[in-house]
Scaffold this motif. Structure first.
Motif, PDB file in Angstrom:
ATOM      1  N   ARG A 268      68.324  17.901  81.845  1.00  0.00           N
ATOM      2  CA  ARG A 268      66.956  18.417  81.948  1.00  0.00           C
ATOM      3  C   ARG A 268      66.780  19.188  83.249  1.00  0.00           C
ATOM      4  O   ARG A 268      66.138  20.243  83.274  1.00  0.00           O
ATOM      5  CB  ARG A 268      65.973  17.249  81.876  1.00  0.00           C
ATOM      6  CG  ARG A 268      64.526  17.564  82.225  1.00  0.00           C
ATOM      7  CD  ARG A 268      63.753  16.244  82.225  1.00  0.00           C
ATOM      8  NE  ARG A 268      62.360  16.396  82.577  1.00  0.00           N
ATOM      9  CZ  ARG A 268      61.874  16.248  83.807  1.00  0.00           C
ATOM     10  NH1 ARG A 268      62.701  16.012  84.816  1.00  0.00           N
ATOM     11  NH2 ARG A 268      60.574  16.340  84.048  1.00  0.00           N
ATOM     12  N   SER A 271      68.860  22.446  83.325  1.00  0.00           N
ATOM     13  CA  SER A 271      68.240  23.487  82.494  1.00  0.00           C
ATOM     14  C   SER A 271      67.177  24.276  83.248  1.00  0.00           C
ATOM     15  O   SER A 271      66.556  25.177  82.673  1.00  0.00           O
ATOM     16  CB  SER A 271      67.634  22.872  81.231  1.00  0.00           C
ATOM     17  OG  SER A 271      66.502  22.079  81.545  1.00  0.00           O
ATOM     18  N   SER A 328      63.626  20.015  73.365  1.00  0.00           N
ATOM     19  CA  SER A 328      64.808  20.643  73.965  1.00  0.00           C
ATOM     20  C   SER A 328      65.268  21.856  73.158  1.00  0.00           C
ATOM     21  O   SER A 328      65.706  22.861  73.733  1.00  0.00           O
ATOM     22  CB  SER A 328      65.940  19.620  74.074  1.00  0.00           C
ATOM     23  OG  SER A 328      65.539  18.508  74.860  1.00  0.00           O
ATOM     24  N   GLY A 332      65.300  25.529  74.908  1.00  0.00           N
ATOM     25  CA  GLY A 332      66.533  26.311  74.962  1.00  0.00           C
ATOM     26  C   GLY A 332      66.407  27.635  74.229  1.00  0.00           C
ATOM     27  O   GLY A 332      66.879  28.671  74.716  1.00  0.00           O
ATOM     28  N   GLN A 368      60.190  17.038  77.016  1.00  0.00           N
ATOM     29  CA  GLN A 368      61.064  16.911  78.173  1.00  0.00           C
ATOM     30  C   GLN A 368      60.354  16.452  79.437  1.00  0.00           C
ATOM     31  O   GLN A 368      60.966  15.826  80.302  1.00  0.00           O
ATOM     32  CB  GLN A 368      61.761  18.243  78.457  1.00  0.00           C
ATOM     33  CG  GLN A 368      62.961  18.532  77.576  1.00  0.00           C
ATOM     34  CD  GLN A 368      63.785  19.678  78.125  1.00  0.00           C
ATOM     35  OE1 GLN A 368      63.581  20.149  79.245  1.00  0.00           O
ATOM     36  NE2 GLN A 368      64.732  20.134  77.338  1.00  0.00           N
ATOM     37  N   ASN A 427      70.358  22.900  77.815  1.00  0.00           N
ATOM     38  CA  ASN A 427      69.488  22.342  76.775  1.00  0.00           C
ATOM     39  C   ASN A 427      70.246  22.076  75.480  1.00  0.00           C
ATOM     40  O   ASN A 427      69.963  21.112  74.767  1.00  0.00           O
ATOM     41  CB  ASN A 427      68.316  23.292  76.506  1.00  0.00           C
ATOM     42  CG  ASN A 427      67.129  23.030  77.407  1.00  0.00           C
ATOM     43  OD1 ASN A 427      66.720  21.886  77.583  1.00  0.00           O
ATOM     44  ND2 ASN A 427      66.574  24.079  77.992  1.00  0.00           N
TER      45      ASN A 427
END
Length: 477
Positions: A268, A271, A328, A332, A368, A427
């Motif tokens: 996390r 990312s 996620s 992403g 998230q 992600n």
């Protein structure tokens, strides 16, 4: 794919008991307002630079005042687990809330740069010590039926705190904004005095009588807590020293949940979530968004608050696992779309970065943002909960510092499009891990989750805290 257990905590929870747990949980949750304030406070530093006092704040000072939270977080996380076991979560919360009111006021009106640094460091210390145990404390105070909703509140409070600072910074001076940050923490300290101590911590200290007294305060004097005391006696092993907890890490059922939560929080952070919120103004400017960059940032804050509000009641209905996976995937995908659009330099697509980041923030707020911290409170086994929280928080702070430190380097070398594509890859890995190895925690008691990572085998009926326990085989690979 990890099976979703059907076993739920089937105990009856009276309205009065729910109300008491909600009120206590809210007090703990509101302590995370410190996180929102300390992370957003640097937004007022330009005003201090424009109107200096007896000292000047350089750009280098700003960089250190912003990044010091990652360094402090790494240092405090090494000690926080031991501190929780020594003081107990209630007393440690009080210790860290007590000086915050004065530190904010001193930072607002000091005439010395060194005092400004010391106050900032002190506030970051309190922030990250509280951050290392507040979810575990909430999980240990609240029963499974309401734990998800209460555990989701801290992220909402953090988001509101960030948005409040952004708005105040547009209207008031550095001194006023910083002084206003002190206002909530004096009443919050006095409210925290009435919190009960964690019954799990008391059991680890062999204080059985105090365990019952704590549970009675949480559930109500008319509630029968004898069964809960028996369950805690069986499941809350006495592990108070750091060495005993390190020894417990050798066990598969203890190390696997730590590694799982550690990998989710690490990915996390890799990312780029902290960098995206911290450097949003720079990103909008480099992306060529036509709207004012500061206004775009305020829009991101508003969207995050709204989606976090939606997530609070939804987590106990749909569960943590689908929300984390779906969040996620969207995060992403948004990063990839923005990244490819910028790399290909598509004409007339200046609106894509703003729209994409708004979608990213919406998905982030739904999953998230808070779920990884909820999982830390729910999945870490009692014998290693303190040291596990310390390990996870240390790694999180280290990665936060690294990602923020190299962000400008990434922009200079692979530009914003390449940076976002790199973040999107993290992600993708997070989705894979959550899909195959993350068990659902919705509605399950902490005692039930204690066996979630034990090798699949026939359990003795005496080890069950309910009629039928479900165990999950989680491979190391």
């Amino acid at each position: 794919m990890a099976p979703e257990p059907e076993e739920k905590d089937g105990e009856f929870v009276s309205t009065g008991s729910v109300l008491r747990q909600v009120l206590f949980g809210l007090v703990v949750a509101f302590s995370t307002l410190m996180t929102g304030f300390t992370s957003a406070w640097p937004v007022v530093l330009p005003k201090l630079q424009e109107n200096p006092r007896s000292f000047n704040v350089t750009d280098q000072d700003v960089a250190w005042l912003v990044s010091v939270q990652g360094i402090v977080g790494m240092c405090t996380s090494l000690l926080s687990g031991h501190m929780v076991e020594y003081f107990g979560p209630r007393k440690l919360l009080l210790i860290n809330l007590f000086p915050t009111f004065g530190l904010w006021l001193l930072m607002a009106f000091t005439s010395f740069l060194s005092v400004l640094y010391l106050c900032r460091i002190g506030l970051c210390i309190s922030t990250y010590i509280i951050k290392s145990f507040f979810q575990a404390y909430i999980a240990e105070l609240c029963q499974a039926k309401i734990r998800g909703a209460i555990a989701a509140l801290p992220e909402l409070i953090i988001s509101v705190g960030v948005l409040v600072i952004y708005i105040l910074a547009n209207f008031f001076s550095y001194e006023v904004v910083t002084a206003l940050c002190a206002v909530p923490f004096l009443p919050l300290f006095f409210l925290a005095i009435f919190l009960p101590e964690s019954p799990y911590w008391l059991m680890r200290r062999n204080r059985t009588d105090d365990v019952k007294a704590s549970l009675q305060r949480l559930r109500g004097q008319r509630e029968n807590v004898n069964n809960e005391v028996k369950v805690l006696t069986r499941t809350s092993k006495v592990q108070v020293s750091a060495w005993s907890q390190i020894h417990e890490l050798r066990k598969r059922e203890n190390i696997l949940p730590i590694l799982l939560v550690l990998s989710i929080l690490s990915l996390r952070e890799i990312s780029g979530q902290t960098a995206l919120f911290s450097y949003s103004v720079y990103m909008f400017r480099q992306a060529g968004v036509e709207m004012d960059a500061f206004l775009c940032t305020v829009l991101l804050g508003c969207v995050r608050v709204v989606t976090t509000i939606i997530a609070v009641p939804a987590l106990d209905r749909a569960g943590r696992r689908p929300f984390l996976i779906g969040s996620s995937v969207i995060c992403g995908t948004s990063q990839l779309v923005i990244g490819f659009t910028l790399l290909m330099e598509i004409p007339g697509a200046s609106w894509v970065p703003l729209a994409g980041l708004l979608i990213y923030v919406a998905a982030f707020g739904l999953g998230q943002a808070g779920i990884p911290w909820i999982l830390m409170g729910e999945l870490l086994p009692t014998p290693v909960r303190s040291i596990g929280s310390s390990i996870i928080t240390f790694t999180y702070c280290l990665l936060m510092f690294i990602v923020n430190y190299i962000f400008f380097w990434l922009l200079a070398n692979i530009r914003l499009g390449g940076t976002l594509c790199l973040f999107a890859f993290a992600n993708v890995i997070l989705v894979i891990i959550a899909y195959f190895w993350l068990p659902e925690t919705k509605g399950r008691s902490l005692e039930n989750l204690e066996v979630a990572f034990v090798k699949r085998k026939r359990l003795d009926q005496n080890d069950h805290d309910s009629n039928h326990e479900v165990t999950i085989e989680l491979p190391l690979s």
